[in-house]
Structures are given as C-alpha cells and as structure tokens.
Design a protein around this motif. Structure first.
Motif, PDB file in Angstrom:
ATOM      1  N   ILE A   1     -40.447  37.813  63.991  1.00 36.53           N
ATOM      2  CA  ILE A   1     -39.759  39.082  63.769  1.00 36.53           C
ATOM      3  C   ILE A   1     -38.476  38.747  63.022  1.00 36.53           C
ATOM      4  N   HIS A   2     -38.514  38.863  61.694  1.00 36.62           N
ATOM      5  CA  HIS A   2     -37.409  38.371  60.898  1.00 36.62           C
ATOM      6  C   HIS A   2     -36.532  39.478  60.325  1.00 36.62           C
ATOM      7  N   ALA A   3     -36.823  40.741  60.635  1.00 34.25           N
ATOM      8  CA  ALA A   3     -35.998  41.836  60.112  1.00 34.25           C
ATOM      9  C   ALA A   3     -36.276  43.106  60.899  1.00 34.25           C
ATOM     10  N   THR A   4     -35.269  43.969  60.951  1.00 39.39           N
ATOM     11  CA  THR A   4     -35.431  45.259  61.618  1.00 39.39           C
ATOM     12  C   THR A   4     -36.243  46.203  60.734  1.00 39.39           C
ATOM     13  N   ARG A   5     -36.733  47.279  61.338  1.00 38.18           N
ATOM     14  CA  ARG A   5     -37.583  48.215  60.611  1.00 38.18           C
ATOM     15  C   ARG A   5     -36.880  48.834  59.399  1.00 38.18           C
ATOM     16  N   PRO A   6     -35.615  49.293  59.491  1.00 37.67           N
ATOM     17  CA  PRO A   6     -34.969  49.852  58.294  1.00 37.67           C
ATOM     18  C   PRO A   6     -34.899  48.853  57.136  1.00 37.67           C
ATOM     19  N   LEU A   7     -34.638  47.588  57.465  1.00 36.75           N
ATOM     20  CA  LEU A   7     -34.565  46.580  56.407  1.00 36.75           C
ATOM     21  C   LEU A   7     -35.939  46.325  55.817  1.00 36.75           C
ATOM     22  N   LEU A   8     -36.959  46.275  56.644  1.00 36.79           N
ATOM     23  CA  LEU A   8     -38.315  46.085  56.131  1.00 36.79           C
ATOM     24  C   LEU A   8     -38.757  47.271  55.281  1.00 36.79           C
ATOM     25  N   ASP A   9     -38.311  48.475  55.637  1.00 35.39           N
ATOM     26  CA  ASP A   9     -38.644  49.655  54.834  1.00 35.39           C
ATOM     27  C   ASP A   9     -38.016  49.557  53.442  1.00 35.39           C
ATOM     28  N   GLU A  10     -36.768  49.095  53.380  1.00 30.76           N
ATOM     29  CA  GLU A  10     -36.113  48.927  52.074  1.00 30.76           C
ATOM     30  C   GLU A  10     -36.782  47.830  51.272  1.00 30.76           C
ATOM     31  N   LYS A  11     -37.227  46.794  51.941  1.00 29.58           N
ATOM     32  CA  LYS A  11     -37.953  45.724  51.258  1.00 29.58           C
ATOM     33  C   LYS A  11     -39.237  46.270  50.634  1.00 29.58           C
ATOM     34  N   ALA A  12     -39.965  47.081  51.384  1.00 27.71           N
ATOM     35  CA  ALA A  12     -41.209  47.672  50.866  1.00 27.71           C
ATOM     36  C   ALA A  12     -40.921  48.584  49.682  1.00 27.71           C
ATOM     37  N   ALA A  13     -39.825  49.370  49.767  1.00 34.30           N
ATOM     38  CA  ALA A  13     -39.470  50.263  48.655  1.00 34.30           C
ATOM     39  C   ALA A  13     -39.122  49.471  47.407  1.00 34.30           C
ATOM     40  N   TRP A  14     -38.410  48.373  47.578  1.00 35.53           N
ATOM     41  CA  TRP A  14     -38.036  47.501  46.457  1.00 35.53           C
ATOM     42  C   TRP A  14     -39.267  46.912  45.784  1.00 35.53           C
ATOM     43  N   LEU A  15     -40.212  46.420  46.573  1.00 35.15           N
ATOM     44  CA  LEU A  15     -41.430  45.843  46.008  1.00 35.15           C
ATOM     45  C   LEU A  15     -42.235  46.902  45.250  1.00 35.15           C
ATOM     46  N   THR A  16     -42.230  48.129  45.761  1.00 32.32           N
ATOM     47  CA  THR A  16     -42.933  49.220  45.078  1.00 32.32           C
ATOM     48  C   THR A  16     -42.294  49.505  43.722  1.00 32.32           C
ATOM     49  N   ILE A  17     -40.967  49.492  43.660  1.00 36.31           N
ATOM     50  CA  ILE A  17     -40.265  49.717  42.390  1.00 36.31           C
ATOM     51  C   ILE A  17     -40.589  48.605  41.400  1.00 36.31           C
ATOM     52  N   LEU A  18     -40.610  47.371  41.870  1.00 37.21           N
ATOM     53  CA  LEU A  18     -40.946  46.254  40.983  1.00 37.21           C
ATOM     54  C   LEU A  18     -42.331  46.444  40.375  1.00 37.21           C
ATOM     55  N   ALA A  19     -43.255  46.927  41.183  1.00 41.28           N
ATOM     56  CA  ALA A  19     -44.635  47.090  40.700  1.00 41.28           C
ATOM     57  C   ALA A  19     -44.792  48.314  39.807  1.00 41.28           C
ATOM     58  N   ASP A  20     -44.231  49.442  40.210  1.00 39.28           N
ATOM     59  CA  ASP A  20     -44.496  50.704  39.525  1.00 39.28           C
ATOM     60  C   ASP A  20     -43.544  50.981  38.362  1.00 39.28           C
ATOM     61  N   GLU A  21     -42.266  50.642  38.526  1.00 38.77           N
ATOM     62  CA  GLU A  21     -41.278  50.970  37.499  1.00 38.77           C
ATOM     63  C   GLU A  21     -40.920  49.774  36.625  1.00 38.77           C
ATOM     64  N   ARG A  22     -40.876  48.589  37.214  1.00 39.55           N
ATOM     65  CA  ARG A  22     -40.506  47.411  36.435  1.00 39.55           C
ATOM     66  C   ARG A  22     -41.712  46.704  35.839  1.00 39.55           C
ATOM     67  N   ARG A  23     -42.902  47.111  36.259  1.00 37.03           N
ATOM     68  CA  ARG A  23     -44.163  46.557  35.748  1.00 37.03           C
ATOM     69  C   ARG A  23     -44.236  45.043  35.936  1.00 37.03           C
TER      70      ARG A  23
END
Length: 319
Positions: A7-29
């Motif tokens: 358990i290396h991060a709290t849920r809010p931090l993991l949610d931001e991590k997931a949002a960041w990865l989505t941006i890298l894939a969808d917007e930054r290609r």
C-alpha cells in the motif's frame, strides 16, 4: 515484500496518478511503452516516500516537494543499481506528475525544477539510431503543457527527421505549408536563398494535419506555420528545450539535438542504400564533400559504395 510496498499511496493520490496517466495517453499521445515506464517510475517514487514516512504516500507529501526528497529518491535508486539513464527517466516522470498536480493547484514544481538530472555519460556526436529517432518523434509531445503544443512538437520533430530540414528551415515555413494531405513534396528555402524540393512522408503529413487541427491560431500564408504558446513565431530555443527533455526521458546523449535529427535522416538514408548525390540534393548541400562529412560516412562505407559502382572495381571482383 513489506506492507509499505503493498500500500504505497492513499486513494486520492492514486486517483490523481490514474488521471495523469490518462492524459499522457489521450492528450499527449505517449506510447504504451512510455506510459508503462512512467507508471513504474512514479510507483517506485511513491514507495520511496512510503518507506520514508512509514505510511502510505499522500497528496500533501508532493504539495511542496523539496530537492532533498528527490536526491534521496535518486540515491536509493542508485543503491538498487539503477544507472544514470534510468534515474534520469525516473526523475522526468516524477516531474511530469508534479506538473500535473501543479496545474490543478495541488502542488508546486519549484523543487522538482531545481533538481538537476543525473549527469549522462559523455559520448561523441553521432546520429541517433533508427529506434531512438522513432522514439523521439513518437514521444515529442509527452511533456507539453497543452494538447496543441504536444501536437506541434510532434509535427516539427517528425518534419526534421522525416525531411532532413534544418531547424531554421522548418521554423521559416509559412502557415499554409503542409496543408495539402495529398502533397508528395514541398519546396524548402535553404541557405543562400536556394530552394529545393523535399519528399513528404505520410507520417510527416499526418503529424502536420494533427497540429493544424489543434493549433488555436490562424495558419495562413502571411504568418508562420509553427507558433509559440502566445501565438508568435516559434523560437529555436523552445524546440531545443523540448529535445533536451526527451533526452532525459529516453536516456539519449547530449549529442541528440534537433540538428541530430537532420543528421540521422541523411545517415539512415545512406545506410539504407541511398546514394550520396541524392542525399546531397535532399539536404541542400552545395558540395558533395559537405554531405560526406555531415553524414559521418566512414572509409569502409565509402569504399563499399565505390566498389559497387566503379566498373574497374566490379571487374576486379569478377575477374
């Protein structure tokens, strides 16, 4: 494996991590390979923070991250056997995530910006490998602040490698350039006012079309094709900085500059069987000797070309 690594991060931090990865894939290609690497690097950093604080990492731990925190992370990675390239990419991934949080008002990137990347091994100037050149064009927009700037960076670096342009030539293109998806060549004004025709690869046209679609500024014949964030003509320093970020991410040497993409264009053509005269025309060189120097042709390669082409050499081999 310890509980802290499970358990290396709290849920809010993991949610931001997931949002960041989505941006890298969808917007930054970004490519799946890069996203996987960044996810792994950030996870390792969060595990480091978890072990350091003896509790799962929280958003507050990244709100005002200090340079000392990043130094500690890199020192831990070094103890685990990571090299300078791996650590440089890891730092780049953490910086990207911090910038994501900063844009949402959740963190400051001051400490991350002040942290210098590990010094990369010195190397002699050389063209990029084919794989590295392809990676540069694929990942060019990974760290751009906006989707249209990401598309711009992809378009310009794809153009440098795909057409062998000087950066000054690319930045001098008028706003109506690369607007015809069916075009197969394009006139380019080179040194001394000489104009040459360069062929256009589908990848170049596709990248240009995506940039033109996303660019918020009018792209017409009376203004520049490539624009800065505020709408003015794009400056070479911006392209050079984008390439410097990619060097850190991809673990490339200091010699991997925008000009190295032109170098790589010529070298890869030559390695693929292109003749020096044709490459000379594509580069816009006044003399063949300049092309030989520019493409770093070694003596063995020159001898191979001459032996294949010269009648006396062919006769000697067959005689």
């Amino acid at each position: 494996m310890t509980q802290t690594t499970l358990i290396h991060a709290t849920r809010p931090l993991l949610d931001e991590k997931a949002a960041w990865l989505t941006i890298l894939a969808d917007e930054r290609r970004s490519s799946p390979h890069t996203i996987e690497a960044y996810e792994r690097d950030l996870r390792q950093f969060l595990i480091f923070l978890t072990d350091y604080h003896a509790r799962p990492a929280q958003l507050g731990d990244l709100a005002d991250l200090k340079t000392a925190d990043l130094r500690g992370f890199l020192a831990a990675r070094r103890r685990d056997g990571a090299g300078a390239k791996t650590m440089g990419r890891g730092l780049a991934g953490v910086r990207s995530f911090i910038r994501h949080l900063e844009r949402k008002g959740l963190a400051s990137s001051a400490g991350a910006k002040a942290m210098r990347a590990p010094k990369q091994p010195k190397s002699l100037p050389r063209p990029l490998t084919v794989d590295d050149a392809m990676a540069v064009t694929e990942e060019a927009g990974a760290f751009a602040a906006d989707a249209w700037i990401a598309a711009r960076d992809v378009a310009i670096l794809t153009l440098l490698y795909g057409c062998g342009l000087r950066i000054s030539e690319a930045l001098s293109l008028p706003g109506d350039a690369l607007g015809d998806a069916t075009a197969r060549s394009m006139p380019v004004a080179g040194k001394g006012g000489k104009t040459r025709l360069v062929p256009l690869l589908p990848a170049v046209l596709e990248a240009a079309a995506e940039y033109r679609r996303r660019c918020p500024y009018p792209l017409t014949a009376d203004n520049a094709l490539f624009r800065g964030a505020r709408g003015g003509p794009l400056q070479p320093q911006i392209v050079q900085r984008a390439m410097a970020r990619l060097r850190g991410v991809l673990g490339l040497p200091d010699s991997a500059t925008p000009h190295a993409l032109r170098h790589s264009f010529a070298t890869h053509l030559l390695a693929g069987g292109g003749d020096l005269r044709t490459i000379q025309d594509l580069l816009g060189h006044a003399s063949l000797s300049t092309t030989q120097n520019y493409t770093a042709v070694d003596q063995a390669r020159l001898m191979s070309i001459y032996e294949d082409a010269h009648p006396r050499a062919r006769r000697r081999r067959t005689g």
